[in-house]
Motif scaffolding. Structure first.
Motif, PDB file in Angstrom:
ATOM      1  N   ALA A 133      12.222  -3.721   5.800  1.00  0.00           N
ATOM      2  CA  ALA A 133      11.603  -3.104   7.032  1.00  0.00           C
ATOM      3  C   ALA A 133      11.898  -1.519   7.157  1.00  0.00           C
ATOM      4  CB  ALA A 133      12.343  -3.686   8.423  1.00  0.00           C
ATOM      5  N   GLU A 134      11.451  -1.094   6.075  1.00  0.00           N
ATOM      6  CA  GLU A 134      11.326   0.492   6.093  1.00  0.00           C
ATOM      7  C   GLU A 134      10.114   0.885   6.823  1.00  0.00           C
ATOM      8  OE1 GLU A 134      10.136   4.354   5.571  1.00  0.00           O
ATOM      9  OE2 GLU A 134       8.840   3.077   4.422  1.00  0.00           O
ATOM     10  N   GLU A 135       8.932   0.389   6.732  1.00  0.00           N
ATOM     11  CA  GLU A 135       7.829   0.879   7.417  1.00  0.00           C
ATOM     12  C   GLU A 135       7.786   0.728   8.876  1.00  0.00           C
ATOM     13  OE1 GLU A 135       5.324   2.108   6.000  1.00  0.00           O
ATOM     14  OE2 GLU A 135       5.568   1.517   3.921  1.00  0.00           O
ATOM     15  N   ILE A 136       8.728   0.241   9.455  1.00  0.00           N
ATOM     16  CA  ILE A 136       9.083   0.238  10.800  1.00  0.00           C
ATOM     17  C   ILE A 136      10.425   1.210  11.222  1.00  0.00           C
ATOM     18  CG2 ILE A 136       7.515  -1.635  11.694  1.00  0.00           C
ATOM     19  CD1 ILE A 136      10.105  -3.365  11.728  1.00  0.00           C
ATOM     20  N   ALA A 161       0.838  -1.225   0.031  1.00  0.00           N
ATOM     21  CA  ALA A 161      -0.062  -0.120  -0.056  1.00  0.00           C
ATOM     22  C   ALA A 161       0.928   1.172  -0.008  1.00  0.00           C
ATOM     23  CB  ALA A 161      -0.972   0.081   1.182  1.00  0.00           C
ATOM     24  N   CYS A 162       2.395   0.972   0.172  1.00  0.00           N
ATOM     25  CA  CYS A 162       3.131   2.234  -0.061  1.00  0.00           C
ATOM     26  C   CYS A 162       3.755   2.123  -1.164  1.00  0.00           C
ATOM     27  CB  CYS A 162       4.051   2.198   1.162  1.00  0.00           C
ATOM     28  SG  CYS A 162       4.646   3.739   1.743  1.00  0.00           S
ATOM     29  N   GLY A 163       3.564   1.237  -2.147  1.00  0.00           N
ATOM     30  CA  GLY A 163       4.167   1.423  -3.407  1.00  0.00           C
ATOM     31  C   GLY A 163       5.874   0.965  -3.537  1.00  0.00           C
ATOM     32  N   HIS A 164       6.044   0.015  -2.515  1.00  0.00           N
ATOM     33  CA  HIS A 164       7.595  -0.480  -2.671  1.00  0.00           C
ATOM     34  C   HIS A 164       7.607  -1.499  -3.556  1.00  0.00           C
ATOM     35  CE1 HIS A 164       7.905   0.858   2.201  1.00  0.00           C
ATOM     36  NE2 HIS A 164       7.307   1.627   1.253  1.00  0.00           N
ATOM     37  N   ASP A 165       6.564  -1.816  -4.070  1.00  0.00           N
ATOM     38  CA  ASP A 165       6.589  -2.815  -5.157  1.00  0.00           C
ATOM     39  C   ASP A 165       7.131  -2.184  -6.407  1.00  0.00           C
ATOM     40  OD1 ASP A 165       4.047  -1.473  -5.042  1.00  0.00           O
ATOM     41  OD2 ASP A 165       2.909  -3.124  -5.622  1.00  0.00           O
ATOM     42  N   LEU A 170      13.860   6.993  -4.660  1.00  0.00           N
ATOM     43  CA  LEU A 170      12.697   7.551  -5.033  1.00  0.00           C
ATOM     44  C   LEU A 170      11.306   7.303  -4.387  1.00  0.00           C
ATOM     45  CD1 LEU A 170      12.613   6.969  -9.069  1.00  0.00           C
ATOM     46  CD2 LEU A 170      12.860   8.985  -8.287  1.00  0.00           C
ATOM     47  N   HIS A 171      10.408   7.872  -3.977  1.00  0.00           N
ATOM     48  CA  HIS A 171       9.234   7.328  -3.239  1.00  0.00           C
ATOM     49  C   HIS A 171       8.098   7.781  -4.227  1.00  0.00           C
ATOM     50  CE1 HIS A 171       6.471   5.791  -0.605  1.00  0.00           C
ATOM     51  NE2 HIS A 171       7.254   5.055   0.314  1.00  0.00           N
ATOM     52  N   ASP A 172       7.156   6.797  -4.214  1.00  0.00           N
ATOM     53  CA  ASP A 172       6.164   7.251  -5.256  1.00  0.00           C
ATOM     54  C   ASP A 172       5.076   8.126  -4.229  1.00  0.00           C
ATOM     55  OD1 ASP A 172       5.211   5.063  -3.355  1.00  0.00           O
ATOM     56  OD2 ASP A 172       4.061   3.985  -4.590  1.00  0.00           O
TER      57      ASP A 172
END
Ligand SMILES: [Zn+2]
Ligand SMILES: [Zn+2]
Length: 428
Positions: free
Chosen positions: A159-162, A124-128, A187-189
């Protein structure tokens, strides 16, 4: 003038690199889109990126990179699924390009044919998108080796989300075992920026995060006899509201801050008053002074409320700050930001590279800057749908409905941006 002649003139007027890069990227797009969909369907939670990291490592190895898997070290001994891929191309600077890999505990509601197959977990954060962009970038940098020299260091970060994975990889000796980068970029979407655009922001870009738990303790008993108890549920409810007063009454109005209680845990049954209730907080700030003040207030206010409720001193609220899930604000090096915006503008067209507002979200990417010693820049990769962005109806990052409406355009833009940025930094 004949049409063919006009077309030839137009081609000659286009910078050769720009033309060939976009053409090359477009050739890769069908396979990148397949990769993106496969990754989107198979998200894994933070610190559990077993299959994702293996997939990324395998693909990078196939592209000719020197790949190390399961790299990094967490304090608690959990396996760190970091991926490091190196491509050496003669003497020159070292550029680190980072993608994160983890998904979120969200049940996907996009209705996409390639929606998550892992119930309750979602990209849901676009890491894909980030991983696919990294693979496209890896391929193009390999193809365009004649245009740059130096070392490319691609990072698959867990583990970026934490906000734990970057430190995990650094603690594992990333810079000692491989190379110390001269620049680090990512880059972050960005949901509120339309697809096809890149956003940049010099200096303060993303907020600091503090992860906190508050244990509101009381004295439990029968739900029908509240006078014989000290009810922690009522106290927790008061605490949640009072915490918002810290933001509205104690913070300088021009300094941003957010306190969110995202999870409440307590009780077992409707007619039992429990002994304690746990509150899980995230706090976002930019200024270190505001950050300090707010954290102090979050310790003071619940104590005062507990006192007012007659809670015995030995049952006062417990404040737990989680240092390994907290991170400083993300600052983009101003000179590097300007340089990359110019380089990417040459590739995408100036109008497609825009300055954006800072955001209260957080990132641990800044850790790769080693306390400001290595210039770092995180750029925003537009992922929103233009009309939805304009109407304010675009689902945001972490939403169960978030996914780029036009993933091809997002990937194409991301790869062009990343490759032109790296090639500019490592220009021959
Ligand atoms: Zn996120
Ligand atoms: Zn993210």
């Amino acid at each position: 003038m004949s049409r063919t002649f006009a077309a030839t003139l137009l081609l000659l007027a286009t910078p050769l690199f720009a033309q060939s890069l976009d053409e090359r990227v477009q050739r890769e797009l069908p396979s990148l889109l397949d990769t993106y969909k496969a990754l989107h369907a198979a998200p894994e939670l933070s610190t559990q990126e077993v299959k994702t990291s293996a997939f990324l490592a395998k693909r990078l190895r196939e592209l000719g990179y020197e790949v190390t898997e399961n790299f990094g070290k967490y304090q608690d001994g959990t396996t760190c699924y970091g991926v490091v891929a190196i491509l050496k191309n003669g003497d020159g600077p070292v550029v680190l390009v980072r993608s994160d890999m983890d998904g979120l505990p969200v049940t996907e509601a996009t209705g996409l044919p390639y929606a998550s197959q892992n119930t309750g977990v979602m990209h849901a954060c676009g890491h894909d998108v980030h991983m696919t962009t990294l693979l496209g970038t890896a391929k193009l940098l390999e193809d365009l080796k004649s245009q740059w020299r130096g070392t490319v260091m691609l990072i698959g970060q867990p583990a970026e989300e934490i906000v734990k994975g970057a430190q995990g990889m650094l603690d594992g000796g990333l810079y000692e075992k491989f190379a110390r980068p001269d620049y680090a970029i990512a880059l972050h979407d960005w949901a509120v920026l339309e697809a096809g655009k890149i956003g940049y922001r010099a200096n303060a870009f993303m907020a600091a995060t503090d992860s906190l738990n508050l244990v509101i303790r009381g004295v439990g008993g029968h739900g029908a006899a509240p006078h014989t108890t000290k009810d922690p549920v009522v106290l927790a409810a008061e605490t949640v509201l009072a915490l918002q007063t810290i933001v509205s009454r104690e913070r300088p109005p021009l300094e941003p801050a957010v306190i969110t209680v995202g999870k409440i845990d307590g009780g077992t049954k409707r007619n039992i008053i429990p002994d304690e209730v746990r509150l899980y907080l995230t706090v976002r700030t930019f200024s270190p002074a505001v950050r300090k003040r707010i954290l102090e207030s979050i310790q003071r206010v619940p104590k005062g409320l507990a006192l007012a409720a007659g809670i015995p001193e030995d049952r006062a609220p417990v404040y737990e700050h989680l240092p390994h899930e907290s991170v400083d604000a993300t600052f983009n090096d101003a000179a590097l930001t300007a340089r990359l915006a110019t380089a990417i503008g040459r590739e995408l067209g100036k109008a497609n590279v825009v300055e954006i507002e800072p955001a209260m979200v957080s990132e641990d990417f800044g850790r790769f800057g080693d306390g400001g010693k290595i210039p770092t820049v995180m750029l925003a990769l537009g992922a929103g749908e233009a009309t939805a962005v304009a109407a304010g109806t675009q689902p945001g990052l972490h939403s169960s409905k978030f996914a780029p409406a036009d993933p091809s355009l997002v990937l194409r833009t991301g790869v062009r941006a990343a490759v032109s940025a790296v090639v500019d930094l490592l220009k021959r």
